[in-house]
Design a protein around this motif. Structure first.
Motif, short mmCIF file in Angstrom:
data_model
loop_
_atom_site.label_atom_id
_atom_site.label_comp_id
_atom_site.label_asym_id
_atom_site.label_seq_id
_atom_site.Cartn_x
_atom_site.Cartn_y
_atom_site.Cartn_z
N LEU A 55 -4.08 -18.61 22.82
CA LEU A 55 -2.85 -18.76 23.13
C LEU A 55 -2.46 -17.55 24.09
O LEU A 55 -2.59 -16.36 23.10
CB LEU A 55 -1.94 -19.13 22.22
N PHE A 101 -5.28 -20.72 26.99
CA PHE A 101 -3.93 -21.68 27.42
C PHE A 101 -2.86 -20.74 27.53
O PHE A 101 -2.59 -19.92 26.50
CB PHE A 101 -3.82 -22.66 26.45
N ALA A 103 1.17 -20.23 27.17
CA ALA A 103 2.25 -21.10 26.01
C ALA A 103 2.91 -22.25 26.53
O ALA A 103 3.16 -23.08 25.60
CB ALA A 103 3.26 -19.95 25.48
N TRP A 106 0.77 -25.06 25.44
CA TRP A 106 -0.21 -24.94 24.20
C TRP A 106 0.00 -26.20 23.28
O TRP A 106 -1.10 -26.78 23.02
CB TRP A 106 0.41 -23.76 23.44
N ARG A 112 -6.81 -29.20 21.03
CA ARG A 112 -6.22 -29.07 19.89
C ARG A 112 -5.66 -30.39 19.49
O ARG A 112 -5.85 -30.52 18.16
CB ARG A 112 -4.98 -28.12 19.92
#
Length: 176
Positions: A55, A101, A103, A106, A112
C-alpha cells in the motif's frame, strides 16, 4: 521452462516477513505490506515466489524509493497494466514480486480479495489448486500458458469473493 509448482513450504511466512522488512527498509517504512498469492495460503502448492501487495500513498511515494530498491536488486517490470510491479531475481530466477497499489483502490485489490476468499473457503482453495496443476500440465504440453490456463477459475473465484463483499465483478486479466 514452464511453471513449476512445489508443495507448500512452511518457511514461506518467514520469507514473506523478510521481504516486507526489506521493502520497508529500502522503501517507505510506513508502507503496509501483505502476503498474497499462493504462498500465502497454508497447505497450497505454489510457484516458489513470494508475492506481496504494498500500500503506497501514490505513484510519487514509490518513485521516491525506486533508486534504493534498485540498489538491492528490485527491478520495475511486468506486463500488468493497472499498477506498478517490481520483481527480484536471484541467479536469474524470480523469487519475489511486489505489487504496488494506491490507497484509493486498496480495498478492491483482486489479489487481496482472492487471498482472503481462499483462506475462508477451503473448497474453493482446493478447486484453485486443481486448476493450477491442470494449467501446469497444459503449459508443459504447449497448449496454453500457465497463467492463461488458470484465469477462468481465478475469474470465477474472484467474482464469488467480490459478490460476497458487495463489489461488482471485474475482469481479473490485467496483462499486456
Amino acid at each position: 521452462m514452464g511453471a513449476v509448482l512445489v508443495p507448500y513450504d512452511p518457511a514461506w511466512p518467514d520469507a514473506f516477513r523478510r521481504v516486507a522488512a526489506e521493502l520497508r527498509t529500502q522503501g517507505n517504512p510506513n508502507w503496509i505490506v501483505e502476503h498474497i498469492g499462493s504462498t500465502s495460503i497454508p497447505g497450497m502448492s505454489a510457484k516458489p515466489i513470494i508475492d506481496v501487495a504494498v500500500l503506497i500513498a501514490d505513484e510519487e511515494d514509490l518513485d521516491r524509493h525506486l533508486p534504493a530498491l534498485d540498489t538491492v536488486g528490485w527491478r520495475l517490470g511486468s506486463g500488468v497494466r493497472s499498477h506498478q510491479v517490481m520483481v527480484f531475481e536471484e541467479d536469474g530466477v524470480r523469487t519475489r514480486i511486489a505489487h504496488f497499489f494506491e490507497a484509493s483502490g486498496w480495498d478492491e485489490v483482486n489479489q487481496r480479495i482472492l487471498r482472503d476468499w481462499l483462506l475462508q473457503n477451503p473448497e474453493d482453495a482446493e478447486l484453485y489448486e486443481r486448476a493450477k496443476h491442470v494449467a501446469v500440465d497444459a503449459s508443459r504440453m504447449g497448449e496454453e500458458s500457465y497463467n492463461a490456463g488458470k484465469t477462468a477459475v481465478i475469474q470465477l473465484l474472484v467474482d464469488r469473493a467480490r459478490a460476497a463483499r458487495g463489489l461488482p465483478a471485474v475482469s481479473v486479466y490485467d496483462k499486456d
